[in-house]
Write a protein that holds these residues in place. Structure first.
Motif, mmCIF file in Angstrom:
data_model
loop_
_atom_site.group_PDB
_atom_site.id
_atom_site.type_symbol
_atom_site.label_atom_id
_atom_site.label_comp_id
_atom_site.label_asym_id
_atom_site.label_seq_id
_atom_site.Cartn_x
_atom_site.Cartn_y
_atom_site.Cartn_z
ATOM 1 N N GLU A 19 -7.343 10.988 -8.985
ATOM 2 C CA GLU A 19 -6.417 10.918 -10.116
ATOM 3 C C GLU A 19 -5.083 10.315 -9.695
ATOM 4 O OE1 GLU A 19 -8.120 14.723 -12.699
ATOM 5 O OE2 GLU A 19 -6.131 14.809 -11.788
ATOM 6 N N VAL A 20 -4.670 10.591 -8.473
ATOM 7 C CA VAL A 20 -3.450 9.971 -7.963
ATOM 8 C C VAL A 20 -3.640 8.459 -7.876
ATOM 9 C CG1 VAL A 20 -1.856 9.810 -6.008
ATOM 10 C CG2 VAL A 20 -2.787 12.028 -6.677
ATOM 11 N N GLU A 21 -4.771 8.038 -7.348
ATOM 12 C CA GLU A 21 -5.042 6.606 -7.229
ATOM 13 C C GLU A 21 -5.119 5.949 -8.596
ATOM 14 O OE1 GLU A 21 -8.516 6.069 -4.859
ATOM 15 O OE2 GLU A 21 -7.600 6.937 -3.056
ATOM 16 N N ALA A 22 -5.627 6.676 -9.602
ATOM 17 C CA ALA A 22 -5.750 6.113 -10.947
ATOM 18 C C ALA A 22 -4.382 5.819 -11.565
ATOM 19 C CB ALA A 22 -6.543 7.059 -11.839
ATOM 20 N N LEU A 23 -3.334 6.503 -11.107
ATOM 21 C CA LEU A 23 -1.986 6.232 -11.607
ATOM 22 C C LEU A 23 -1.478 4.867 -11.150
ATOM 23 C CD1 LEU A 23 -0.276 9.712 -11.049
ATOM 24 C CD2 LEU A 23 -1.068 8.744 -13.208
ATOM 25 N N ASP A 24 -2.092 4.319 -10.105
ATOM 26 C CA ASP A 24 -1.748 2.989 -9.594
ATOM 27 C C ASP A 24 -0.261 2.897 -9.232
ATOM 28 O OD1 ASP A 24 -2.407 0.438 -8.786
ATOM 29 O OD2 ASP A 24 -2.005 -0.466 -10.748
ATOM 30 N N LEU A 25 0.235 3.934 -8.577
ATOM 31 C CA LEU A 25 1.646 3.934 -8.191
ATOM 32 C C LEU A 25 1.963 2.856 -7.166
ATOM 33 C CD1 LEU A 25 2.259 7.790 -7.915
ATOM 34 C CD2 LEU A 25 2.865 6.270 -9.811
ATOM 35 N N ASP A 26 0.942 2.434 -6.422
ATOM 36 C CA ASP A 26 1.172 1.389 -5.428
ATOM 37 C C ASP A 26 1.702 0.111 -6.056
ATOM 38 O OD1 ASP A 26 -1.320 3.112 -4.658
ATOM 39 O OD2 ASP A 26 -0.577 2.338 -2.740
ATOM 40 N N SER A 27 1.260 -0.171 -7.287
ATOM 41 C CA SER A 27 1.625 -1.436 -7.917
ATOM 42 C C SER A 27 3.103 -1.520 -8.256
ATOM 43 C CB SER A 27 0.789 -1.659 -9.179
ATOM 44 O OG SER A 27 1.087 -0.673 -10.153
ATOM 45 N N SER A 28 3.738 -0.367 -8.455
ATOM 46 C CA SER A 28 5.154 -0.362 -8.820
ATOM 47 C C SER A 28 6.052 0.134 -7.700
ATOM 48 C CB SER A 28 5.377 0.512 -10.061
ATOM 49 O OG SER A 28 4.996 1.857 -9.815
ATOM 50 N N LEU A 29 5.465 0.629 -6.621
ATOM 51 C CA LEU A 29 6.245 1.290 -5.584
ATOM 52 C C LEU A 29 7.301 0.371 -4.975
ATOM 53 C CD1 LEU A 29 6.545 3.937 -3.983
ATOM 54 C CD2 LEU A 29 4.961 3.001 -2.299
#
Length: 206
Positions: A99-109
């Motif tokens: 679920e953390v990966e589904a947030l795709d936080l890497d793309s905006s980090l």
């Protein structure tokens, strides 16, 4: 500040908590990850509001409990430039790393300051550098002084889930090369309310 150092700051009320967030925002930059934990009503969202105000972002910063993550784009500065966006995440309802990966936080980090409430144990894999902020309300300071409890948004008579009056104790810990050697006490003007290292247990109890 290394991974072993800790700053302890005493914040007398919600206004001081918000002001600390504003001061801290001046030291934050795109790519920074802030992992924020704390008791029910300790002021996690209040602190994030201060960070948002200091960054100069659009929209009201409120607990993103039910949508999990909310992005606040930067407003233009007087000189026409823009700072980083604020990505505000509430990880309490997450139940798996998928679920953390589904947030795709890497793309905006890399383009944003990312603040994750209840993020401990969930988001450390995003980057080797992070700032850990832990808020508590000592006994007799308007909080329970108990173990962290679910912080599910505003409570009756407590805007943003924060009781307003009463001292908070904030522990700040920098992890990774980004924060190595950083003296946060001087950077945010914490002054005499800040201590290096661990506070005695009797002080934490208020």
């Amino acid at each position: 500040m290394t991974g072993q150092d800790e700053l302890v700051v005493r914040l007398p009320d919600a206004d001081a908590t918000r002001a600390f967030g504003r001061a801290l925002a001046a030291r934050l930059r795109a790519g920074d990850l802030v992992v924020l934990t704390g008791d029910l009503g300790a002021g996690k969202t209040t602190l994030t509001q201060g960070i948002g105000a200091g960054l100069g972002v659009r929209g009201q910063v409120a607990s993103p409990t039910f949508i999990i993550a909310r992005e606040h784009p930067p407003l233009p500065r007087p000189d026409g430039s823009r700072g980083p966006a604020l990505v505000h995440v509430d990880a309490y309802r997450l139940s798996s790393l998928d679920e953390v990966e589904a947030l795709d936080l890497d793309s905006s980090l890399e383009e944003a300051v990312t603040v994750v409430e209840w993020g401990a144990g969930w988001v450390e894999q995003l980057t080797t550098d992070r700032l850990e902020l832990a808020l508590t309300r000592p006994r007799g300071a308007g909080g329970t002084g108990a173990e962290p409890a679910p912080d599910r948004g505003p409570q009756p008579d407590e805007p943003d889930g924060d009781g307003g009056a009463g001292e908070r104790v904030l522990r700040v810990r920098g992890i990774g090369a980004r924060w190595a050697g950083t003296e946060l006490a001087s950077l945010v003007g914490a002054g005499p309310a800040a201590d290096r290292g661990d506070a005695p247990d009797d002080e934490m109890a208020g």
